[in-house]
Design a protein around this motif. Structure first.
Motif, PDB file in Angstrom:
ATOM      1  N   ALA A   1      52.496  37.451  41.866  1.00 35.60           N
ATOM      2  CA  ALA A   1      52.355  38.756  42.519  1.00 35.60           C
ATOM      3  C   ALA A   1      51.380  39.638  41.727  1.00 35.60           C
ATOM      4  CB  ALA A   1      53.715  39.437  42.627  1.00 35.60           C
ATOM      5  N   TYR A   2      51.487  39.575  40.397  1.00 28.61           N
ATOM      6  CA  TYR A   2      50.591  40.360  39.544  1.00 28.61           C
ATOM      7  C   TYR A   2      49.143  39.916  39.751  1.00 28.61           C
ATOM      8  CZ  TYR A   2      48.789  42.512  35.239  1.00 28.61           C
ATOM      9  OH  TYR A   2      48.073  43.255  34.327  1.00 28.61           O
ATOM     10  N   GLY A   3      48.964  38.592  39.796  1.00 27.96           N
ATOM     11  CA  GLY A   3      47.616  38.049  39.992  1.00 27.96           C
ATOM     12  C   GLY A   3      47.026  38.497  41.325  1.00 27.96           C
ATOM     13  N   ILE A   4      47.818  38.389  42.385  1.00 30.58           N
ATOM     14  CA  ILE A   4      47.329  38.798  43.712  1.00 30.58           C
ATOM     15  C   ILE A   4      46.948  40.271  43.679  1.00 30.58           C
ATOM     16  CG2 ILE A   4      48.024  39.188  46.097  1.00 30.58           C
ATOM     17  CD1 ILE A   4      49.752  36.706  45.928  1.00 30.58           C
ATOM     18  N   GLU A   5      47.806  41.072  43.070  1.00 36.74           N
ATOM     19  CA  GLU A   5      47.567  42.512  43.003  1.00 36.74           C
ATOM     20  C   GLU A   5      46.234  42.801  42.327  1.00 36.74           C
ATOM     21  OE1 GLU A   5      49.790  44.312  44.571  1.00 36.74           O
ATOM     22  OE2 GLU A   5      48.476  46.041  44.265  1.00 36.74           O
ATOM     23  N   LYS A   6      46.001  42.126  41.227  1.00 38.41           N
ATOM     24  CA  LYS A   6      44.766  42.400  40.487  1.00 38.41           C
ATOM     25  C   LYS A   6      43.547  41.877  41.240  1.00 38.41           C
ATOM     26  CE  LYS A   6      42.635  42.094  35.979  1.00 38.41           C
ATOM     27  NZ  LYS A   6      42.743  41.695  34.570  1.00 38.41           N
ATOM     28  N   ALA A   7      43.716  40.703  41.861  1.00 35.87           N
ATOM     29  CA  ALA A   7      42.574  40.099  42.557  1.00 35.87           C
ATOM     30  C   ALA A   7      42.102  40.995  43.702  1.00 35.87           C
ATOM     31  CB  ALA A   7      42.963  38.722  43.077  1.00 35.87           C
ATOM     32  N   PHE A   8      43.044  41.669  44.388  1.00 33.06           N
ATOM     33  CA  PHE A   8      42.667  42.473  45.544  1.00 33.06           C
ATOM     34  C   PHE A   8      42.469  43.942  45.188  1.00 33.06           C
ATOM     35  CE2 PHE A   8      44.430  38.767  47.603  1.00 33.06           C
ATOM     36  CZ  PHE A   8      43.521  38.562  48.605  1.00 33.06           C
ATOM     37  N   SER A   9      42.645  44.285  43.925  1.00 36.40           N
ATOM     38  CA  SER A   9      42.569  45.694  43.555  1.00 36.40           C
ATOM     39  C   SER A   9      41.121  46.176  43.567  1.00 36.40           C
ATOM     40  CB  SER A   9      43.164  45.893  42.164  1.00 36.40           C
ATOM     41  OG  SER A   9      42.893  47.190  41.713  1.00 36.40           O
TER      42      SER A   9
END
Lengths: 153, 325, 503
Positions: free
Chosen positions: C280-288
Motif C-alpha cells: 500500500a505504501y509503495g502504491i501510494e508513493k508511486a501515484f503521488s
C-alpha cells in the motif's frame, strides 16, 4: 589521495559487502543447487550472493571514478554514539546474571549520567523510577516474563 | 448416608492399589514449568494448556503447571532449555515427533529425546488422505496407478521434508515404484488452500480439519493413516487395508522430564497424567479432536522412542535428507 | 440467509449487553497489547483462551477478534512516537510516521493513523460482509506462481524506498534477503548460515531486526547529533495535536488505497499484514504527485500502510470463516478456539452457526467505532510523551526495545541480536544506506524463495509456469516496469542534459 579513498565509507562498505557476497556464494556451494524435486537450498543464495558482489563492486567503482568526497564526519559525535552503544551492549549482556531490572537500572543510570551529562543523583533517581515503572507495567500488570538473573528477579 | 462411603472408599483403595509401582513419594513443591516448543497458539501450546487447565480445574496437583514457550529452531530451543535444567524435578516438556527428528537432520540440534526422562505418551494423531470431491481418484490405488503412468506429474501438499506427509509419500513410493511431487508449505492454511484451489491433487490432513471439508462436500477421504479405522470414518480403509503394506507413521504427543529426573518424580508425573487421561474433560477433548488417546507408560515409551527413531532414520535416508546421527 | 437479514441477526447478537461488554473488553485489551511491546495479539489470545471456555462461543469470538483488530490500532503508537514497531504490521508506519513526529507533527500522525485505521477497518468489514464467498474463491486462484509474482512486485518497490542512491538501496535489500535465509530450509531441512548456533535454526524474528535497525539506530544517531537535535518539537495547542484539513485531504486516496490493498492481500492465506502495508505504501508513493516528500513526513505515508494493516484483519477473516483456512498466526489460534468451543470452522460455519458468523461481523462494525472513540482522545495524551527530556525518554525507548525484543520468544539471544542490529542500523544511517529496503527484503525474501521453489517443483523445472496465469504474468510485467522506471528516468535526464549542452 589513496588514503582518502580508503577512508571513504562507500568504498569501505562496498568492500565489506563484496566480501559478504563472496562468502554467501562460497557457502552455497556446499548445498544442493538443483535437486530431483526442484531448486535446492543453494539456488537462491547463489544468485543474491553474485548480485551482491556485482552491486558492491559497482558502488566502489563509481565512488572512486567520480572521486566522491565523503562529507566531514563529526568524530566526537560518533564516539558519543558508540560509547552509548557499548553501555547498551554491556548491560544487555549482564542481563544473564543480573536480570532485567538491575541491568536496566544500570543502563539508565549510565545513559543519564554519562551520555547526557546529568548529575549522578538525577541519574540514580531516574534509573530507579524507570526500573520500577517497567516492573509495574510488564511483569506486574501484564504478566510479561522478563529475563531474571541470579537474584531471581 | 454412611453406607455410601463404603463403596467409595473401596473404589478409592482399589484405585491407589492399581496405581501399583507408581507409589509416589515425590510431590512437587513449587510451580512446575511445562515447556512447549511452539509459540502461544501453536498446536503444541494449545495441547499443553489443555492439560494444564485440566490439572488446575480438577485440582490434581498441589502446585500450578505453567506453560513456558520456547519456540525457535523446531524443537531445538525447547530441548536445549530442558537439558539445561538437568536434574530439576520441576521441569517437564511436551514432546512430538519433531523432538526425535531434529537431532537426526540438524548438526546443531544436539539434545536427544531419549536422553531426557520420558514420562508418558498421551495421544497419537491419526490422519486422512483426501482429494477434492470431484477428483477422478476414488481410491488410493487409482492415484498410485495414475502416478505410475505420469511420473512426477501428480502433486501432494504438505509440510517440511521431515513431516509425516512426506514420510508416508516416501514409504508409498518405495513399495509401489510410482513417483509424484511433494510441495512444501509452511502453514496448514496454505496446504489446505493449495488443495482447495486445485493446485495439488492430494494431501494428508488431520480428521478434525478434513471432517468439515468433507461434510461440506469439498473433499473426499480415500484412505486413513492410522492403525485402525477411526470412529467417524468407518467406511474409509487404512492405507494397509487399501493394499499398501507400509508401517504406520504415528504422529505422537507425550510428556518428558528434564534429564536426570528421579524415578520417584517420573512415577509421580506418570501417575498424574494418567489421572488426567481419565477425566471426562480430557475424554471429550480426545473425542472432539478425533485423537487416539491410548496412554503409554514411561516403561514402554523409551523402547518405543528408540525403535521409532530407527524407522524414521531409514525413511529420511530414502527421502534424500542428510541424516547425520 | 441473505446478507441483509444476516447482518440484522448479527446486530441483534452483537448488541446484547454481554456481547457489547466483551467487544469493548477485547478492543481495550487489543489496544493496550498493540501499544506495549512484549505481548502480541497471538500470545494474548492464547493466554486468555482458557477463560473463554465458559463463555458463549459468539461472545468468545467477539472478544478475541477485538483483541486481534484492536492490536493493529494500537501498533502505530510506538512506531510514530518512538520509532519502535511493536508488531510486524506497523514497521512501514515508522518511516513517515516517525518522520512526522520529528517535524513536530506527532499528534496529527497519530490522528491520521487512527482515522485511517477506522476508515479502512470499516471498509474491510463491509467487503467481508458483502463479498466474502466470491473473494474466497478468488483467493484460491492464487497458487505459488502468483505468490512469486506478488513478492517480485513487492521487491520492485525497493526502487521507491531507496532514496538518492539506487545501488545502496539494492544492496540493503540483498542484505535483507541474506538475513531471511538464515535458519532451516523448509524443503530440505538443510540449515543455512547458522554459524553453529542452534538458536539460529529457526531463523531470526522480524520484529527484533526492525526494532534494532529503526529504534536503537535512531537513538544512537540522535546521541551522535548531540545538542543539535536534543528534543523533538511538540507545539502547544489542540490544533497542532490533531490532523489539519489539508493533511486529511491529502490522504483521501491513501484511505481508499489502504482499504482495498489491505483487504485483497489480507484474503490471501500466504501473505501477511506486513506485506500489504508495504505494498500500500509503495502504491501510494508511486501515484503521488510529490513522491519526494515520502520518508520525510508525508501524511499519506502513514495513512496508506496503517489503513492496509487494518483492512487486512477483515480480509484475513474471509478464508477463516468461509473456508476454514487460517491466514496467519493470530487467525490460526482463533480457529483452534472455535474448535475448543465446539463450533466447527469450515465451509458450513456461515449456515450452521449464524450467531457466530454474523455476530462477529456485526461486532466488528461496533468494535471499530469503539476503537476510534478509545484512540482519538488518547492522541493528545500520547503526544505529550515526546515532551519528556531526552535523558528520560531515551532510556525508556531502550527499555521498551529490550522488552519488545525479548517478548518475541523469551530468549536472551534475541537481545543480543537487537544489540547487533542496532549497531548495523547506525552504521547504515551514517553511510547513507536506506534501512527500509533491508526490512522489505527480510519480509518478502523468504516467501519469494519458497514460492519460486514450490512453482518449479510443481512444474518439474519448467519456468513457463511463472507466466502461464494472467494474474502472475500481469504482476511480473508490472514489477519489471517499476524496476526499469529509474533507468528511463536517468536516460531521460542524460538526454535532457545532452540537449541542453548541445543547444
Amino acid at each position: 589521495m589513496s588514503k582518502d579513498i580508503l577512508r571513504n565509507g562507500d568504498v569501505l562498505s562496498g568492500a565489506v559487502l563484496a566480501a559478504l557476497g563472496v562468502y554467501i556464494f562460497m557457502e552455497s556451494r556446499h548445498w544442493v543447487y538443483y535437486g530431483d524435486d526442484g531448486p535446492g537450498p543453494a539456488f537462491f543464495p547463489a544468485w543474491y550472493g553474485v548480485a551482491m558482489v556485482v552491486l558492491s563492486l559497482a558502488l566502489m567503482v563509481t565512488t572512486i571514478r567520480n572521486r566522491t568526497k565523503a562529507e566531514a564526519t563529526d568524530w566526537a559525535g560518533v564516539r558519543r554514539a558508540l560509547v552509548a552503544w557499548a553501555v547498551f551492549a554491556i548491560c544487555a549482556a549482564s542481563m544473564f546474571w543480573l536480570g532485567f531490572f538491575v541491568s536496566f537500572a544500570i543502563l539508565t543510570f549510565f545513559t543519564v549520567a554519562y551520555v547526557f551529562r546529568q548529575p549522578p543523583l538525577t541519574g540514580a533517581i531516574i534509573a530507579i523510577c524507570a526500573a520500577a515503572g517497567f516492573y509495574v507495567v510488564f511483569p506486574f500488570a501484564l504478566s510479561v516474563q522478563l529475563p531474571t538473573g541470579v537474584f531471581g528477579f | 448416608m454412611r453406607r455410601c462411603w463404603v463403596p467409595l472408599l473401596a473404589a478409592l483403595a482399589l484405585l491407589t492399589a492399581s496405581a501399583g509401582p507408581a507409589q509416589a513419594q515425590f510431590k512437587p513443591v513449587r510451580t512446575v514449568e511445562f515447556v512447549v516448543h511452539g509459540g502461544p497458539g501453536s498446536g503444541n501450546d494449545v495441547f499443553a494448556r489443555q492439560l494444564a487447565t485440566i490439572i488446575e480445574q480438577d485440582k490434581l496437583a498441589p502446585v500450578r503447571f505453567q506453560v513456558v514457550n520456547k519456540p525457535g529452531g523446531g524443537s531445538t530451543s525447547a530441548a536445549g532449555y530442558v537439558v539445561s535444567k538437568k536434574g530439576d524435578q520441576h521441569v517437564i516438556a511436551c514432546f512430538t515427533n519433531i523432538w526425535l527428528l531434529d537431532p537426526l537432520v540438524q548438526q546443531a540440534a544436539v539434545n536427544r529425546l531419549h536422553d531426557m526422562s520420558p514420562i508418558a505418551r498421551l495421544v497419537v494423531e491419526p490422519a486422512l488422505v483426501v482429494v477434492l470431491a470431484d477428483s477422478p481418484f476414488k481410491t488410493l490405488g487409482q492415484f498410485i496407478e495414475a502416478a505410475k503412468a505420469n511420473p512426477g506429474k501428480l502433486r501432494w501438499s504438505g509440510g517440511s521434508i521431515t513431516s509425516r506427509e512426506n514420510t508416508v509419500r516416501q514409504l508409498l513410493m518405495q513399495v509401489t515404484g510410482a513417483r509424484w511431487q511433494f510441495i512444501s508449505f509452511p502453514s496448514g492454511g496454505e496446504r489446505l488452500a493449495a488443495l482447495l484451489g486445485g493446485h495439488v491433487e492430494m494431501m494428508i490432513v488431520d480428521p478434525s480439519e478434513a471432517g468439515e471439508q468433507i461434510r461440506a462436500g469439498k473433499f473426499r477421504a480415500i484412505a486413513q493413516v492410522s492403525e485402525r479405522r477411526l470412529p467417524g470414518f468407518q467406511d474409509i480403509p487404512t492405507i494397509k487395508e487399501a493394499g499398501f503394506d507400509i508401517p504406520n507413521v504415528p504422529q505422537m504427543r507425550g510428556v518428558v522430564g528434564a534429564p536426570g529426573m528421579s524415578a520417584e518424580a517420573v512415577a509421580y508425573y506418570e501417575d498424574l497424567f494418567f489421572k488426567v487421561s481419565q477425566t471426562p474433560a480430557w475424554k471429550k477433548f480426545i473425542e472432539d479432536s478425533q485423537l487416539d488417546g491410548e496412554f503409554v507408560r514411561a516403561a514402554q515409551v523409551k523402547p518405543f522412542l528408540l525403535s521409532f527413531e530407527e524407522t524414521l532414520r531409514d525413511i529420511l535416508k530414502v527421502a534424500g535428507a542428510k541424516v547425520i546421527r | 440467509m441473505d446478507i441483509f437479514s444476516g447482518l440484522l441477526h448479527g446486530f441483534s447478537v452483537a448488541l446484547q449487553p454481554a456481547n457489547l461488554f466483551w467487544c469493548f473488553v477485547g478492543c481495550f485489551l487489543g489496544t493496550v497489547v498493540g501499544i506495549l511491546p512484549g505481548l502480541g495479539p497471538a500470545a494474548t489470545i492464547a493466554l486468555l483462551l482458557p477463560l473463554t471456555f465458559k463463555m458463549d462461543p459468539a461472545s468468545g469470538i467477539i472478544m478475541l477478534a477485538g483483541i486481534y483488530y484492536g492490536a493493529k490500532y494500537g501498533g502505530s503508537t510506538t512506531s510514530i512516537l518512538l520509532n519502535i514497531p511493536g508488531e510486524s504490521s506497523s514497521v512501514v508506519t515508522c518511516i513517515d510516521g516517525h518522520a512526522m513526529a520529528r517535524n513536530g507533527r506527532a499528534g496529527p500522525a497519530l490522528g491520521i493513523a487512527a482515522i485511517a485505521s477506522f476508515v479502512a477497518g470499516s471498509v474491510g468489514i463491509i467487503l467481508l460482509t458483502v463479498l466474502a464467498p466470491p473473494v474466497a474463491l478468488f483467493a484460491l486462484q492464487f497458487s505459488s506462481p502468483e505468490y512469486f509474482a506478488l513478492m517480485c512486485l513487492g521487491l520492485a518497490l525497493v526502487v521507491l524506498l531507496s532514496g538518492p542512491s539506487l545501488i545502496k538501496g539494492l544492496l540493503s535489500l540483498l542484505l535483507g534477503l541474506w538475513l531471511t535465509s538464515i535458519g532451516t530450509d523448509l524443503f530440505t531441512a538443510q540449515s543455512r548460515f547458522i554459524f553453529g548456533q542452534p538458536q539460529l535454526l529457526g531463523g531470526m524474528d522480524f520484529v527484533v531486526i526492525a526494532i534494532g535497525v529503526f529504534a536503537i539506530a535512531e537513538v544512537m544517531a540522535s546521541i551522535d547529533a548531540g545538542d543539535k537535535a536534543r528534543m523533538l518539537p511538540v507545539p502547544k495547542g489542540l490544533r497542532n495535536l490533531l490532523p489539519s484539513w489539508e493533511e486529511l485531504k491529502a490522504c483521501r486516496f491513501a484511505f481508499v488505497n489502504g482499504s482495498i490493498t489491505g483487504f485483497v492481500i489480507g484474503v490471501l492465506p500466504g501473505a501477511g499484514a506486513a506485506i500489504s502495508s508495504f505494498i500500500a505504501y509503495g502504491i501510494e508513493k508511486a501515484f503521488s504527485k510529490h513522491p519526494e516528500k515520502f520518508g520525510h513526513g508525508a501524511p499519506e505515508g502513514v495513512a496508506a500502510p496503517e489503513g492496509a494493516n487494518n483492512a487486512d484483519s477483515g480480509g484475513a477473516l474471509v478464508p477463516l470463516l468461509t473456508l476454514g483456512i487460517p491466514g496467519g498466526g493470530t487467525t490460526a489460534i482463533m480457529l483452534s478456539a472455535l474448535v475448543l468451543w465446539g463450533v466447527k470452522p469450515g465451509p458450513l460455519l456461515m449456515t450452521e452457526s449464524p450467531d457466530v458468523f454474523w455476530g462477529l461481523v456485526a461486532s466488528m462494525y461496533i468494535g471499530n467505532v469503539v476503537l476510534l472513540i478509545l484512540n482519538l482522545p488518547m492522541v493528545p495524551v500520547f503526544a505529550q510523551i515526546l515532551r519528556m527530556p531526552v535523558h528520560i525518554l531515551f532510556p525508556i525507548i531502550l527499555g521498551i526495545a529490550l522488552v519488545g525484543a525479548y517478548g518475541v520468544s523469551g530468549r536472551l539471544f534475541d537481545i543480543g541480536l537487537l544489540v547487533g542490529f542496532g549497531l548495523l542500523g547506525y552504521v547504515m544511517v551514517k553511510l547513507k544506506y536506506p534501512t527500509p529496503p533491508l526490512i522489505l527484503g527480510f519480509v518478502l525474501g523468504d516467501a519469494m524463495e519458497r514460492a519460486l521453489r514450490q512453482s518449479l517443483t510443481m512444474s518439474q523445472g519448467d519456468l513457463s509456469i511463472l507466466v502461464r496465469g494472467w494474474i502472475s504474468a500481469t504482476m511480473l510485467i508490472l514489477a519489471i516496469v517499476i524496476l526499469l522506471l529509474p533507468l528511463f528516468g536517468r536516460f531521460n535526464q542524460a538526454r535532457m542534459k545532452a540537449i541542453a549542452e548541445g543547444g
